[in-house]
Design a protein around this motif. Structure first.
Motif, short mmCIF file in Angstrom:
data_model
loop_
_atom_site.label_atom_id
_atom_site.label_comp_id
_atom_site.label_asym_id
_atom_site.label_seq_id
_atom_site.Cartn_x
_atom_site.Cartn_y
_atom_site.Cartn_z
N THR A 246 0.84 -1.25 -0.03
CA THR A 246 0.10 0.07 -0.04
C THR A 246 0.97 1.35 0.19
N ASP A 247 0.29 2.44 0.18
CA ASP A 247 1.09 3.55 0.01
C ASP A 247 2.41 3.75 1.02
N ALA A 248 2.03 3.26 2.42
CA ALA A 248 3.00 3.22 3.44
C ALA A 248 3.22 1.94 4.12
N MET A 249 2.76 0.85 3.85
CA MET A 249 2.84 -0.22 4.36
C MET A 249 2.91 -1.50 3.23
N THR A 250 3.80 -2.50 3.57
CA THR A 250 3.99 -3.63 3.05
C THR A 250 3.70 -4.60 3.89
N VAL A 251 2.96 -5.70 3.23
CA VAL A 251 2.41 -7.03 3.73
C VAL A 251 3.67 -8.13 3.29
N LEU A 252 3.98 -8.61 4.40
CA LEU A 252 5.20 -9.69 4.26
C LEU A 252 4.71 -11.09 4.73
N ALA A 253 4.67 -12.03 4.02
CA ALA A 253 4.16 -13.52 4.33
C ALA A 253 5.27 -14.54 4.32
N ARG A 254 5.23 -15.23 5.34
CA ARG A 254 6.27 -16.38 5.69
C ARG A 254 6.21 -17.29 4.47
N THR A 255 7.47 -17.53 3.97
CA THR A 255 7.50 -18.75 3.25
C THR A 255 8.36 -19.83 3.61
N GLU A 256 9.22 -19.66 4.62
CA GLU A 256 9.89 -20.89 5.08
C GLU A 256 9.69 -20.88 6.59
N ALA A 257 9.52 -22.17 7.07
CA ALA A 257 9.43 -22.40 8.66
C ALA A 257 10.61 -21.74 9.25
N PRO A 258 10.46 -21.47 10.40
CA PRO A 258 11.59 -20.77 11.16
C PRO A 258 12.42 -22.07 11.94
N PRO A 259 13.80 -21.74 12.28
CA PRO A 259 14.25 -22.62 13.05
C PRO A 259 13.80 -23.37 14.28
N LEU A 260 13.74 -24.59 14.38
CA LEU A 260 12.96 -25.13 15.53
C LEU A 260 13.92 -25.76 16.45
N ASP A 261 15.43 -25.55 16.20
CA ASP A 261 16.34 -26.36 16.90
C ASP A 261 17.01 -25.36 17.98
N LEU A 262 16.55 -24.31 18.19
CA LEU A 262 17.09 -23.47 19.14
C LEU A 262 16.23 -23.69 20.59
N PRO A 263 16.93 -23.68 21.61
CA PRO A 263 16.42 -23.74 22.91
C PRO A 263 15.53 -22.72 23.24
N ARG A 264 14.50 -22.70 24.14
CA ARG A 264 13.82 -21.57 24.68
C ARG A 264 14.03 -21.42 26.16
N VAL A 265 13.92 -19.87 26.30
CA VAL A 265 14.29 -19.54 27.71
C VAL A 265 13.11 -18.81 28.19
N THR A 266 12.21 -19.07 29.09
CA THR A 266 11.09 -18.46 29.61
C THR A 266 11.39 -17.12 30.43
N SER A 310 8.49 -26.59 34.39
CA SER A 310 9.34 -27.78 33.95
C SER A 310 8.89 -28.24 32.53
N ARG A 311 7.68 -28.02 32.17
CA ARG A 311 7.41 -28.65 30.72
C ARG A 311 7.87 -27.72 29.52
N ASP A 312 7.60 -26.25 29.58
CA ASP A 312 7.74 -25.45 28.77
C ASP A 312 9.33 -24.72 28.56
N ALA A 313 10.22 -24.85 29.85
CA ALA A 313 11.18 -23.96 29.78
C ALA A 313 12.45 -24.60 29.77
N GLY A 314 13.55 -24.57 28.92
CA GLY A 314 14.90 -25.05 29.00
C GLY A 314 15.59 -24.39 30.05
N ALA A 315 15.31 -23.22 30.34
CA ALA A 315 15.86 -22.17 31.15
C ALA A 315 14.74 -21.06 31.72
N VAL A 316 15.05 -20.40 32.85
CA VAL A 316 14.11 -19.50 33.15
C VAL A 316 14.88 -18.07 33.64
N ALA A 317 14.60 -17.05 33.15
CA ALA A 317 15.39 -15.61 33.07
C ALA A 317 14.38 -14.99 33.98
N VAL A 318 15.04 -14.33 35.16
CA VAL A 318 14.15 -13.32 35.97
C VAL A 318 14.81 -11.82 36.12
#
Length: 489
Positions: A246-266, A310-318
């Motif tokens: 559009t005049d000021a905005m662009t719509v970007l759509a995902r074409t590839e899946a993101p990396p899934l092997d990165l650990p997650r920190v809650t 314990s179910r969702d976090a590889g580690a927790v940051a506070v």
């Protein structure tokens, strides 16, 4: 403000301004200013406000009820004006908290104006007071209508009649999504104009934070597996394609899946989500549900149970955390750690204020206090323990930190930690000069890493590569299921 108009009322108002000015001048902190305002109002009105007749000779009568009410409403108004006026960002909704005081004095002001106008009309007409109400009935509406007309004229005249291009673009891009994806309501959508996009799509839209690095935007989109990004920026990303413009905005759509092997920190708290992933080279996903303003979900220490962590976090940051029940939050973290979890904990953002203060308290058998980091013009040496170095060889040959000096030239402060008497000592992993900067406590099968001197923000703020390497090593260690060495140094 002079409901009864005795001279003492005017003196009280004049003295009140001086008293509050002196109080604020000699008290620089928010808490001190908030206390000074009601005390100044109370003292001035108590000393100089109009009073009832004394019940007995030698006694001073009570302040009349109208003056007491005026004092209370003025204290209310000034306290909120001071509180919101010292915030970095002011927004119009802050007037909601001041509305009762403002409306009270507006109504009181109109009453005074009516009284004054009635006196004028009575003097002109030579009335003895019989036409007072009639005069008020005519004068007040006329004055009010004139004021409203002037305000409306100025508002209408100053209002732009051109369509805002960002509003138009937000609407057009939302319409495009609705027309081209019938399942858009189930998608994850980010937008640089998130309130407008959310309004026109009729669904929740996530706000894209502002970062200094392009990689941080891509990492944010990958972390949440975003399907669309409606952007005002010229940046493009390898796993997104441009599908609409559009005049000021662009719509970007995902074409590839993101990396899934990165650990997650809650993440529990607010602030690290703005820079921690960038500081550590985007080696993990920092999951935060704190919301844009840090008042939702994971902003609170007691947001999750031990089982959920314990179910969702590889580690927790506070860091920069709030709570509804601090005891419940600490119990959940303790349960998580005892069963093998890892917590990275920094109390630097919780050392001030009346609410959410951790300073001079005990957390996980560890006393938290404020401390000033060692510093000189060239920084101070960084050193790691042998056991920590054995696990993180990239830390060999560390140099010096950046100077621990804040923007005003004062010493850099943060949280420091020491074991509660009668408990096992903390294991020091990293020193800044001769002071511990990263310490470890074992709890059950897990471990807690205590970060001193607000080291995360200092590393990012200063751009010191060695400090950044230490932070990366701490998170890598926390995410590693193998415990660190037991050598205390």
């Amino acid at each position: 403000v002079e409901r009864t108009r005795p001279p003492t009322r005017r003196w009280a108002l004049a003295a009140l301004g001086d008293a509050i000015g002196v109080g604020v001048q000699f008290t620089g902190g928010m808490v001190e200013r908030q206390l000074a305002i009601p005390i100044a109002v109370l003292l001035v009105f108590r000393a100089l406000g109009p009073r009832e007749a004394a019940e007995a000779p030698g006694f001073v009568g009570r302040t009349v009820a109208p003056a007491a009410l005026d004092a209370m409403m003025l204290a209310w108004l000034l306290a909120y004006a001071d509180f919101h006026g010292h915030q970095t960002i002011q927004v119009p909704r802050y007037f909601i908290t001041m509305a009762p005081g403002l409306l009270y004095f507006v109504a009181l002001g109109w009453s005074i104006i009516g009284d004054q106008l009635a006196d004028v009309f009575r003097a002109i007409r030579g009335d003895d007071g019989g036409n007072r109400r009639a005069s008020i009935a005519v004068a007040v509406p006329v004055v009010l209508a004139t004021c409203v007309a002037v305000l409306l004229f100025g508002t209408v005249r100053g209002t732009s009649r051109e369509r805002n291009r960002f509003v138009v673009s937000s609407k057009e891009s939302a319409i495009w999504l609705l027309e081209h994806d019938i399942g858009v309501a189930e998608r994850v959508v980010y937008s640089d104009e998130w309130p407008l996009t959310s309004w026109y799509l009729g669904m929740n839209v996530r706000a894209m934070p502002s970062y200094e690095e392009t990689a941080a935007y891509a990492h944010t989109l990958d972390r949440s597996n975003a399907d669309y990004y409606l952007t005002l920026r010229a940046r493009r990303y390898s796993d997104f394609d441009e599908v609409a413009q559009t005049d000021a905005m662009t719509v970007l759509a995902r074409t590839e899946a993101p990396p899934l092997d990165l650990p997650r920190v809650t993440y529990l708290g607010k602030s690290w989500d703005n820079y921690l992933e960038s500081l550590t080279g985007f080696t993990f996903y920092l999951d935060s549900t704190a919301g844009r303003y840090g008042w939702e979900g994971g902003a609170f220490l007691d947001a999750y149970s031990a089982e959920e962590l314990s179910r969702d976090a590889g580690a927790v940051a506070v860091y920069g955390v709030r709570w509804r029940s601090r005891a419940d939050g600490e119990d959940a973290l303790a349960g998580y750690v005892e069963h093998g979890g890892a917590v990275i904990f920094d109390a630097a953002r919780n050392l001030d204020g009346l609410a959410y203060d951790i300073g001079d308290t005990i957390v996980f058998d560890t006393v938290v206090r404020r401390g000033t980091a060692p510093s000189d013009a060239g920084g101070v040496p960084l050193r790691v323990s042998d056991s920590f170095l054995a696990r993180h060889r990239e830390l060999a040959g560390l140099g010096a930190s950046a100077p621990f000096i804040d923007e005003t030239g004062a010493g850099w402060t943060g949280a420091v930690y020491e074991a509660r008497p009668g408990t096992a000592p903390l294991q020091t992993l990293v020193w800044v000069g001769d002071k511990p900067a990263v310490q470890l406590r074992r709890v059950g099968e897990g471990r807690i890493y205590f970060i001193a001197y607000n080291l995360m923000w200092h590393a990012f703020h200063s751009g010191n590569a060695d400090e950044a390497a230490i932070i990366s090593a701490v998170f890598a260690d926390a995410l590693d299921a193998t415990p660190v060495g037991d050598t205390d140094e």
